[in-house]
Scaffold this motif. Structure first.
Motif, mmCIF file in Angstrom:
data_model
loop_
_atom_site.group_PDB
_atom_site.id
_atom_site.type_symbol
_atom_site.label_atom_id
_atom_site.label_comp_id
_atom_site.label_asym_id
_atom_site.label_seq_id
_atom_site.Cartn_x
_atom_site.Cartn_y
_atom_site.Cartn_z
ATOM 1 N N ARG A 81 18.794 23.257 -12.220
ATOM 2 C CA ARG A 81 17.451 22.713 -12.107
ATOM 3 C C ARG A 81 17.204 22.312 -10.655
ATOM 4 O O ARG A 81 18.076 21.722 -10.014
ATOM 5 C CB ARG A 81 17.288 21.490 -13.013
ATOM 6 N N TYR A 82 16.015 22.631 -10.162
ATOM 7 C CA TYR A 82 15.614 22.205 -8.823
ATOM 8 C C TYR A 82 14.420 21.271 -8.971
ATOM 9 O O TYR A 82 13.389 21.636 -9.545
ATOM 10 C CB TYR A 82 15.241 23.403 -7.959
ATOM 11 N N THR A 83 14.577 20.050 -8.464
ATOM 12 C CA THR A 83 13.550 19.018 -8.616
ATOM 13 C C THR A 83 13.005 18.608 -7.263
ATOM 14 O O THR A 83 13.769 18.379 -6.319
ATOM 15 C CB THR A 83 14.129 17.771 -9.323
ATOM 16 N N VAL A 84 11.692 18.520 -7.168
ATOM 17 C CA VAL A 84 10.999 18.051 -5.972
ATOM 18 C C VAL A 84 10.196 16.821 -6.365
ATOM 19 O O VAL A 84 9.458 16.841 -7.367
ATOM 20 C CB VAL A 84 10.061 19.122 -5.400
ATOM 21 N N ALA A 85 10.322 15.730 -5.609
ATOM 22 C CA ALA A 85 9.654 14.480 -5.965
ATOM 23 C C ALA A 85 8.950 13.882 -4.762
ATOM 24 O O ALA A 85 9.483 13.887 -3.646
ATOM 25 C CB ALA A 85 10.655 13.480 -6.532
ATOM 26 N N ASP A 86 7.745 13.372 -4.990
ATOM 27 C CA ASP A 86 6.998 12.582 -4.007
ATOM 28 C C ASP A 86 6.644 11.259 -4.677
ATOM 29 O O ASP A 86 6.202 11.243 -5.831
ATOM 30 C CB ASP A 86 5.712 13.299 -3.579
ATOM 31 N N MET A 87 6.813 10.172 -3.965
ATOM 32 C CA MET A 87 6.560 8.874 -4.573
ATOM 33 C C MET A 87 6.139 7.856 -3.525
ATOM 34 O O MET A 87 6.268 8.082 -2.318
ATOM 35 C CB MET A 87 7.811 8.392 -5.307
ATOM 36 N N TYR A 88 5.645 6.734 -4.011
ATOM 37 C CA TYR A 88 5.357 5.593 -3.137
ATOM 38 C C TYR A 88 5.561 4.316 -3.942
ATOM 39 O O TYR A 88 5.361 4.277 -5.157
ATOM 40 C CB TYR A 88 3.934 5.657 -2.573
ATOM 41 N N TYR A 111 4.761 0.064 -3.342
ATOM 42 C CA TYR A 111 4.230 -1.020 -2.516
ATOM 43 C C TYR A 111 3.790 -0.504 -1.150
ATOM 44 O O TYR A 111 4.006 -1.149 -0.119
ATOM 45 C CB TYR A 111 5.280 -2.123 -2.348
ATOM 46 N N GLY A 112 3.191 0.687 -1.143
ATOM 47 C CA GLY A 112 2.678 1.265 0.095
ATOM 48 C C GLY A 112 3.685 2.022 0.919
ATOM 49 O O GLY A 112 3.342 2.580 1.967
ATOM 50 N N VAL A 113 4.952 2.067 0.485
ATOM 51 C CA VAL A 113 5.988 2.767 1.244
ATOM 52 C C VAL A 113 6.209 4.152 0.615
ATOM 53 O O VAL A 113 6.638 4.246 -0.535
ATOM 54 C CB VAL A 113 7.309 1.977 1.240
ATOM 55 N N PRO A 114 5.913 5.252 1.339
ATOM 56 C CA PRO A 114 6.075 6.596 0.772
ATOM 57 C C PRO A 114 7.518 7.098 0.894
ATOM 58 O O PRO A 114 8.299 6.632 1.720
ATOM 59 C CB PRO A 114 5.131 7.446 1.628
ATOM 60 N N ALA A 115 7.856 8.069 0.059
ATOM 61 C CA ALA A 115 9.175 8.692 0.114
ATOM 62 C C ALA A 115 9.092 10.049 -0.562
ATOM 63 O O ALA A 115 8.178 10.325 -1.343
ATOM 64 C CB ALA A 115 10.224 7.819 -0.574
ATOM 65 N N ASP A 116 10.043 10.891 -0.244
ATOM 66 C CA ASP A 116 10.142 12.179 -0.924
ATOM 67 C C ASP A 116 11.611 12.564 -1.029
ATOM 68 O O ASP A 116 12.452 12.086 -0.267
ATOM 69 C CB ASP A 116 9.347 13.263 -0.190
ATOM 70 N N ALA A 117 11.904 13.426 -1.983
ATOM 71 C CA ALA A 117 13.293 13.836 -2.212
ATOM 72 C C ALA A 117 13.297 15.127 -3.010
ATOM 73 O O ALA A 117 12.333 15.454 -3.712
ATOM 74 C CB ALA A 117 14.060 12.751 -2.963
ATOM 75 N N ASN A 118 14.390 15.869 -2.896
ATOM 76 C CA ASN A 118 14.547 17.083 -3.697
ATOM 77 C C ASN A 118 16.038 17.375 -3.836
ATOM 78 O O ASN A 118 16.846 17.007 -2.970
ATOM 79 C CB ASN A 118 13.819 18.273 -3.069
ATOM 80 N N LYS A 119 16.393 18.050 -4.914
ATOM 81 C CA LYS A 119 17.806 18.366 -5.128
ATOM 82 C C LYS A 119 17.958 19.426 -6.208
ATOM 83 O O LYS A 119 17.175 19.480 -7.165
ATOM 84 C CB LYS A 119 18.589 17.112 -5.529
#
Length: 787
Positions: A521-528, A530-538
Motif C-alpha cells: 500500500r502507498y499512502t499520501v497524507a496532508d494534514m494540519y 492548530y494551524g501547523v501544516p504537515a505532509d507525509a507518505n510511505k
C-alpha cells in the motif's frame, strides 16, 4: 523488503509445476435460491465421508483435498429442501452451482416451535472488509461479534461493554457519547461499513438497533483499507435491506428510569429487485449519578435496488441525535484520598450544568457490479456531518481537604467527512496456482473545528467540597455563539486528507491447502493541526501465509506494517511549534485456528510483537494558562519506540446445539525503549459468556439463561504509577440473564454487575486522581414481537 517480496512472488509463479502431481481434487461452488441470491450457512457434505463445508456470505463453498472418485453431494439448510446430487471428481478443481427450493412446511415449523439457537461463531467477514474468504483462511486474527450475541447480552450501544467479547479489547474511558477502545495497547480507530470515521472527539457511538455485527480486526493494514494504528480497528456493520417482509418491535425498561423502544421493518417490491428497510430507536435514561440524564434518537432508512442481475446499488441514510451531560462520569479527589474514596453514586456536576447536544447524520452509498463469475468491482461513498454543542468540566484545583474548584468550558465542535473507495476483486490461474486479487484506491478527507476557548470557574464564592458537597450555588459561564463554529474554532482546527493505493495477491497452492499473501500500500497524507501544516507518505508491505494442516486446523504467519500520520503539534519554544512525526509500526505474528463440532465452535491462538516509532502522548511540561486561572496542555511529545507483545486466545460458538460460549484471554505488555510501561492496557484480561437454550424435547423449551464475567489484572488507563505499576485495583464483574421465546414473542431479563461490586477505571496525576465509576447491580427488561 520490497525486493524480497517480489522475489517470493516470482518464485511462486515459477513453482507452478511442483504442485501438479496431486491425486486429490478441490470442489467449489455457489449455492443460491430460486431468485439467484446467495445463501449463507448452507451445509455441503459428501455423503458417507468427513468432507464438507459451509457457504459464506457470497454463497460460495470450498472443500479441499478430496480423493478422486464418485460421490453423493448433500446440500441442506433450514428453510430449504435438502438436495442430493451425484458428482464425479476427476480434475484438479471442479465447480458446481446449485439452486435450492424453499420448504414452506419447514419454515412454518420453525416459526411455531421457536427459532433454534444460533451459533455465535461466524465463518465469514462482511463484504465491507473486502475479502470474500472464510475467517479460518485469513492470515490474521479477526473476531466477529454477532447480532445474536449482542441480543443475548442486551447491548444498547457500542459503549455497553461490547469489548468483553474479544480478547484483549477494553474500553479505557468515555465522555458519554463516544468511546475510547484500546487493543494491544493502542487506540482502535472506529470504522463504519469499512470506512474510517475516527476523529479527535467522536464519532457518536452507534446505537445497536441499527447494527448487524461488529468486527474486530487485529494488527495493522486491515485488509488494505486505510492507514491506521497497529493494534487494529473495529468495524461496525449496519443492517442492510434483504428480500423479506418483516416487522420487529421491541420495548425495554431498566434501572435508573431507562425506557427504550425500537422498530425494524423491511419489505421488497418488483419481485425482489427493490428492497427497503427502516430502523428507528428512541431512548431516555437517568444514571446512578445525580443530575445525570440522557436521551437518544436514531432513524436509519436504507434501500437496495438490483439494477440488473449483475449490478446493485445500496443507499443508507443515518440520523443520530443524543443529549447528555458531557464528562459527568468523571470524579476527582486529592491523591492523598485515593481511588474510590467517594461513593460510586457521587456526582461532581451541578444541576445547572448544561446539556451536550450531538447531531450526526451521514449518507452511505455502495454500487456493486459483477463483471463475470470471477471478477467484480465496487465503489462506495460516505458523507458524514458531526455537530456537538455543550460544555465540559475539569478541576482548576483540588486541595487535600477536598475543596474542588470546578472549571466549565465550551465544547462545541463540528466534524465533516468525505470518504470514497473504489476496489476490484477477482481470481485467475497461472497453471495450477490460483490468484485472488484485491486492488483499489481510498480517499479520506476529515475536517474538525472546536471551540474550547470560552468558560470559567463556576465555584466563585467558595469551593465545592467533595466530602461535604453542596449543589446549586454556582455561576455557570455564558457562551457567545454569535459566530459559527468554523470561525470560533479556527485556532483549534484540524484536518487530514489521505489517499491510498493498494494491491494484494493471494496465491493458492496444493488445491488451496497453502495460501501466500503478498500486498503493498502507498499512502499520501496532508494534514494540519492548530494551524501547523504537515505532509507525509510511505509504502507499507504485507506478507502472510496460511496452511491447512487438516480441514479444521489452520496455521498462519503474518508480517505487516502500518503508517499513521498523526494530528497534533509539539512544543519547540514559546514562539515555535512543529508537527508530530508520522507513526510507523510493524507487526509480526503467528497463530493457530481450529474449528470443532462441524464448524459450530471456533478457537484461535495468536502470538504477536509490534514495534512502533514516534508514538506521542500529552506534554504536561509545557502548559498554557487559561482565562479561568487553570492550565491547558495542547502540545504532545514523542516518546520514541514502543514495543507491544502478547498472546491472545479466543473461543466462540456452540459446544452443543443448546449451549453457546464465548471465552477469551489476552496477555499484553507494552513498554517504551527505556522499559517504562505505556498506558492503555491491562496485563491480563479474560472474559466469558455462556448461553443455554432448552431444546424442543425439554419441558422448559423456549426458556434459557446466560451468565458471563470480565476479569482484568494489572491495568491502567492514562498512566501508570510512579513505580511503573498499576494504581488501579483488579477488575471483576459478573453479568447474567434469563429469557423466554414463544412463537413471535421474545422476553429477556438481564442483570449486570451481579455481585454489586464497586467498579471503576481512572488515572493518577500526582496531586490528584480521577476515576469513572460503573453502576452497581442493575437490570434491563425487554419485550420484542415479530409480526
Amino acid at each position: 523488503m520490497i525486493k524480497r517480496l517480489l522475489s517470493l512472488m516470482l518464485l511462486c509463479f515459477l513453482g507452478t509445476h511442483v504442485w501438479s502431481q496431486n491425486t486429490t481434487t478441490i470442489l467449489t461452488g455457489t449455492i443460491v435460491n430460486k431468485e439467484h441470491e446467495p445463501l449463507n450457512g448452507v451445509n455441503v457434505v459428501l455423503k458417507g465421508t468427513n468432507y464438507g463445508a459451509s457457504t459464506n456470505a457470497t454463497g460460495t463453498f470450498v472443500i479441499n483435498n478430496i480423493p478422486e472418485g464418485n460421490y453423493i453431494l448433500v446440500i441442506s439448510t433450514i428453510g430449504y429442501k435438502t438436495k442430493q446430487q451425484s458428482v464425479t471428481l476427476h480434475q484438479k478443481k471442479q465447480t458446481i452451482n446449485v439452486s435450492l427450493e424453499e420448504d414452506i412446511s419447514m419454515l412454518n415449523d420453525v416459526t411455531i416451535s421457536g427459532k433454534k439457537s444460533e451459533s455465535y461463531a461466524k465463518e465469514t467477514v462482511s463484504s465491507s472488509l473486502r475479502l470474500n474468504e472464510d475467517l479460518s483462511k485469513i492470515p490474521q486474527n479477526v473476531q466477529v461479534v454477532s447480532g445474536e450475541l449482542l441480543k443475548d447480552q442486551q447491548v444498547f450501544s457500542i459503549m455497553d461493554a461490547i469489548t468483553k467479547n474479544v480478547s484483549g479489547a477494553q474500553m479505557i474511558e468515555h465522555w458519554g457519547w463516544f468511546a475510547r477502545i484500546n487493543m494491544r495497547g493502542f487506540r482502535l480507530p472506529a470504522f463504519r461499513n469499512g470506512m474510517n470515521v475516527e476523529m479527535t472527539w467522536g464519532p457518536l457511538a452507534e446505537d445497536l438497533s441499527m447494527v448487524d455485527r461488529v468486527e474486530f480486526v487485529k494488527g495493522p493494514a486491515g485488509f488494505m483499507m486505510a492507514a491506521g494504528q497497529p493494534g487494529g480497528f473495529y468495524n461496525v456493520v449496519t443492517k442492510k435491506p434483504i428480500k423479506d417482509t418483516f416487522a420487529n418491535v421491541s420495548f425495554a425498561t431498566g434501572s435508573y428510569n431507562t425506557y427504550r423502544g425500537t422498530i425494524d421493518v423491511g419489505s421488497y417490491a418488483a419481485n425482489g429487485k427493490l428492497q427497503f428497510r427502516l430502523n428507528v430507536m428512541t431512548e431516555t435514561a437517568d444514571s446512578h449519578r445525580e443530575y445525570d440524564n440522557s436521551s437518544r434518537f436514531s432513524v436509519v432508512p436504507s434501500i437496495k435496488y438490483n439494477i440488473t442481475d449483475n449490478t446493485s446499488i445500496t443507499t443508507e441514510f443515518t440520523l443520530q441525535k443524543a443529549k447528555m451531560k458531557a464528562g459527568s462520569a468523571y470524579v476527582f479527589a486529592p491523591a492523598s484520598a485515593g481511588f474510590g474514596s467517594l461513593g460510586r453514586n457521587f456526582s461532581a456536576i451541578d444541576p445547572a450544568y448544561p446539556d451536550m447536544n450531538v447531531d450526526e447524520y451521514n449518507t452511505f452509498t455502495n454500487i456493486t457490479h459483477k463483471l463475470n463469475d470471477q471478477w467484480s468491482v465496487q465503489a462506495q461513498y460516505m458523507y458524514m456531518n458531526y455537530n456537538q454543542e455543550g460544555a465540559t468540566q475539569w478541576p482548576a484545583s483540588i486541595a487535600d481537604n477536598g475543596d474542588l474548584v470546578r472549571s466549565v468550558t465550551s465544547a462545541d465542535a463540528l466534524g465533516t467527512y468525505n470518504i470514497a473507495q473504489l476496489f476490484v476483486s477477482g481470481n485467475f490461474y497461472t497453471g495450477t496456482i490460483e490468484h485472488k486479487i484485491l486492488a483499489g484506491f481510498d480517499f479520506n478527507e476529515k475536517r474538525f473545528w472546536a471551540d474550547w476557548n470560552q468558560g470559567g470557574i463556576i465555584d466563585t464564592d467558595h469551593p465545592f467540597n467533595i466530602f461535604n458537597p453542596t449543589y446549586g450555588d454556582v455561576t455557570m459561564p455564558v457562551f457567545d455563539r454569535a459566530e459559527d463554529i468554523k470561525t470560533r474554532g479556527a485556532s483549534n482546527g484540524m484536518g487530514q486528507t489521505t489517499r491510498g493505493y493498494y494491491v494484494q495477491d493471494e496465491l493458492s497452492f496444493l488445491q488451496d491447502q497453502l495460501r501466500v499473501t503478498l500486498a503493498g500500500r502507498y499512502t499520501v497524507a496532508d494534514m494540519y493541526s492548530y494551524g501547523v501544516p504537515a505532509d507525509a507518505n510511505k509504502f507499507t508491505p504485507r506478507f502472510g501465509v496460511s496452511y491447512d494442516v487438516f480441514p479444521s486446523l489452520t496455521v498462519y504467519g503474518l508480517y505487516d506494517e502500518s503508517f499513521y500520520p498523526q494530528q497534533g503539534v509539539k512544543y519547540i519554544n514559546e514562539n515555535t511549534t512543529a508537527p508530530l512525526s508520522p507513526e510507523d509500526a510493524n507487526d509480526i505474528e503467528g497463530g493457530i485456528k481450529k474449528s470443532w463440532f462441524n464448524n459450530r465452535l471456533k478457537t484461535s491462538l495468536t502470538i504477536y510483537k509490534i514495534k512502533k516509532k514516534h508514538m506521542s502522548t500529552a506534554d504536561y511540561t509545557n502548559g498554557v494558562p487559561t482565562d479561568d486561572g487553570g492550565v491547558s496542555y495542547p502540545y504532545s511529545i514523542e516518546i520514541g519506540e514502543v514495543e507491544s507483545k502478547g498472546i491472545e486466545f479466543d473461543m466462540q460458538g456452540q459446544i452443543t446445539p443448546e449451549l453457546n460460549v464465548i471465552l477469551n484471554y489476552a496477555n499484553t505488555d507494552v513498554e517504551d525503549n527505556y522499559g517504562n510501561k505505556v498506558a492503555g492496557f491491562a496485563k491480563h484480561i479474560t472474559n466469558g459468556w455462556l448461553n443455554y437454550a432448552f431444546n424442543s424435547s425439554s419441558k422448559l423449551h423456549g426458556f434459557g439463561a446466560s451468565v458471563g464475567y470480565q476479569y482484568q489484572v494489572d491495568r491502567s488507563s492514562w498512566n501508570w504509577g510512579a513505580d511503573n505499576k498499576s494504581d488501579l485495583p483488579d477488575y471483576f464483574r459478573m453479568d447474567g440473564g434469563v429469557f423466554w421465546k414463544y412463537k413471535t414473542f421474545d422476553v429477556r431479563l438481564n442483570v449486570n454487575n451481579l455481585l454489586n461490586k464497586y467498579l471503576y477505571s481512572g488515572a493518577n496525576y500526582g496531586t490528584y486522581v480521577y476515576w469513572q465509576a460503573e453502576p452497581g447491580r442493575n437490570f434491563r427488561l425487554s419485550l420484542s414481537y415479530k409480526f
